[in-house]
Design an enzyme around this catalytic site. Sequence first.
Site, PDB file in Angstrom:
ATOM      1  N   SER A   7      52.653  49.205  53.738  1.00 28.66           N
ATOM      2  CA  SER A   7      51.600  50.098  53.265  1.00 28.66           C
ATOM      3  C   SER A   7      50.960  50.836  54.428  1.00 28.66           C
ATOM      4  O   SER A   7      50.845  50.293  55.538  1.00 28.66           O
ATOM      5  CB  SER A   7      50.525  49.299  52.520  1.00 28.66           C
ATOM      6  OG  SER A   7      49.380  50.088  52.266  1.00 28.66           O
ATOM      7  N   TYR A  12      44.494  43.037  51.754  1.00 27.33           N
ATOM      8  CA  TYR A  12      45.731  43.687  51.326  1.00 27.33           C
ATOM      9  C   TYR A  12      46.494  44.209  52.538  1.00 27.33           C
ATOM     10  O   TYR A  12      47.698  43.959  52.699  1.00 27.33           O
ATOM     11  CB  TYR A  12      45.423  44.818  50.357  1.00 27.33           C
ATOM     12  CG  TYR A  12      46.614  45.684  50.036  1.00 27.33           C
ATOM     13  CD1 TYR A  12      47.716  45.162  49.379  1.00 27.33           C
ATOM     14  CD2 TYR A  12      46.642  47.034  50.402  1.00 27.33           C
ATOM     15  CE1 TYR A  12      48.828  45.953  49.093  1.00 27.33           C
ATOM     16  CE2 TYR A  12      47.736  47.827  50.117  1.00 27.33           C
ATOM     17  CZ  TYR A  12      48.829  47.285  49.467  1.00 27.33           C
ATOM     18  OH  TYR A  12      49.925  48.061  49.184  1.00 27.33           O
TER      19      TYR A  12
END
Length: 392
Positions: free
Chosen positions: A184, A209
């Site tokens: 990501s 995350y």
Amino acid sequence: MATPNDQSTHEASAAAPVGFTGAAAPVGHTGAAAPVGHTGAAAPVGHTGAAAPVVLVTGAAGFIGSHVAHRLLDRGERVVGLDDLNDYYDPTLKEARLAKLLPRPGFTFVKLDVADRAGMEALYATHRFARTVHLAAQAGVRYSITNPHAYVHSNIVGFQNILEGCRFVHEQCGGCRHLVYASSSSVYGGNAKLPFSVRDSVDHPLSLYAASKKANELFAHTYSNLFRLPTTGLRFFTVYGPWGRPDMALFLFTRNILEGKPIDVFNHGRHRRDFTYVDDIVEGILRTLDRPAVPNPAFDAAHPDPGTSSAPWRVYNIGNSRPVELLDYIAAIERCTGRKATMNLLPLQPGDVPDTMADVSALESDTGYRPTTTVETGVARFVEWYRSYYGV
């Protein structure tokens, strides 16, 4: 079309990694990894024996995963799609994506959580996937603040199970040709230099995350180094498009604008995002899958390049490289819906970063990847899909 050599014809030796038995399912495990429509360890429907090349796509009922599965099937690949159909968001949307895949020749669905160690061991022992596209993960920056355990479960434990499955194939079945997995742009965290480059340090994540995705890259490097597994991580930049997730900005904004409800606009709409259309993302995934990671012969351990390695390991940015201010993105939605947005202007959310922009030069140089879809075109396609799917 790339047609890989099938690895499922190789027999497992007795020296399987710990936890792998080489059998169709571990003792006491009753059917958790059985493909839908299949009994026991049979090959996909329509095939005799286990000689057909198969790609494992995890998160196959998800936004990006379903698009990847369709593209692989379009080019004649056989796909085992895995998903646990959890309720992080409305499962009916996942089921609708899956319903479009199930009738397609060459597709087999397995309902399974990647964090289920026994189930994943059985799946890899049965199918011996030479290539894995790992897209199943717990997504979302803000949700990681309220439910951190979900990220450890899916993104750490689940990823470890994927790596062990690939290791089993690599050591017992003649080699794992490639593991491609979703990282990501969130890994860039507090970095202020734009564009973000894979040669930048990513040691300052701003959310769990982001930290879990950085951990995936580190875990993958360890397996690439120890076991020579070819692994490639793709740092996605704000993916959008038809069949997208309901927790993403485009979905939320479109729904509220069409319903005449206000939208929450964080950072007063002044941050910029490298919005990347899903078809461009899928093109990059497939180009990468077809080019297994190899060691960088010029890697200098005294001056290490964070994006390459002396092991068969790579990370790439995969984005549009043309960041758009959020207010301009909202304006595009307004034009496509024919409605004006009522905006609640709010401060930047914890864990969010002000701006993102991808340097995709490494991916372009290695694979020829070039995104082609403008935000105006991509938003229009999403709004058209949304109207059709929800009948509005």
